[in-house]
Design a protein around this motif. Structure first.
Motif: not given
Length: 178
Positions: A81-109
């Protein structure tokens, strides 16, 4: 006050941002650069379904209403059952890294997928040396599961990856746990 991080459907302007910012190793970063790729397929899929379909999707990450990256999900289950789960990938522009944006975005998705699909599991993996992404996943509630040996081809050699997951039960206190 921290920036407000939201997710929204991709727009045509977002595609321009993705092409501009993620067109080389500087935009992707050392751990996520896998070579140049055509954006024609991305634009074709956007025209067909807005990058949202039953087999995965992409949403724009916005910081205080301004597009700063994207999150993507694709089938990533184990077993028949391949749809029992999803894999995630994220890409942020360099200026938005290191400030918690990726953490919040990955939790939101992950929350979005638990709310709108039957997924029991959301997973992500990263290079063991990508300390920032490992920390972001952990802060988003993902648990480290182990090392995937020689799992990713990058830069003329195989690299290990560290696997993380978040289960439906991890966020709600209900559901199966094995």
């Amino acid at each position: 006050m921290p920036a407000e991080v939201t997710l929204r459907p991709v727009t045509a302007d977002d595609l321009d941002l993705f092409e501009r910012e993620f067109n080389g190793p500087e935009g992707w970063g050392v751990h996520a650069w896998f070579g140049f790729q055509s954006t024609a397929d991305l634009r074709r899929r956007f025209a067909e379904n807005g990058l949202l379909g039953p087999d995965g999707g992409t949403l724009t990450v916005a910081e205080d209403g301004i597009a700063v990256g994207r999150v993507k999900w694709f089938p990533g289950g184990w077993g028949p059952d391949a749809l029992a789960g999803w894999s995630l990938a994220i890409g942020l522009v360099p200026a938005s890294r290191g400030r918690g944006v990726g953490t919040r975005a990955q939790r939101l998705v992950a929350e979005y997928l638990f709310d709108h699909t039957r997924a029991e599991r959301v997973q992500a993996w990263t290079d063991p040396e990508n300390v920032a992404e490992r920390r972001a996943l952990e802060k988003a509630g993902f648990l480290g599961e182990g090392l995937l040996r020689s799992a990713v081809w990058q830069g003329r050699r195989w690299h290990d990856a560290v696997l993380y997951s978040l289960l439906r039960a991890d966020r709600t206190g209900t559901g199966s746990s094995g």
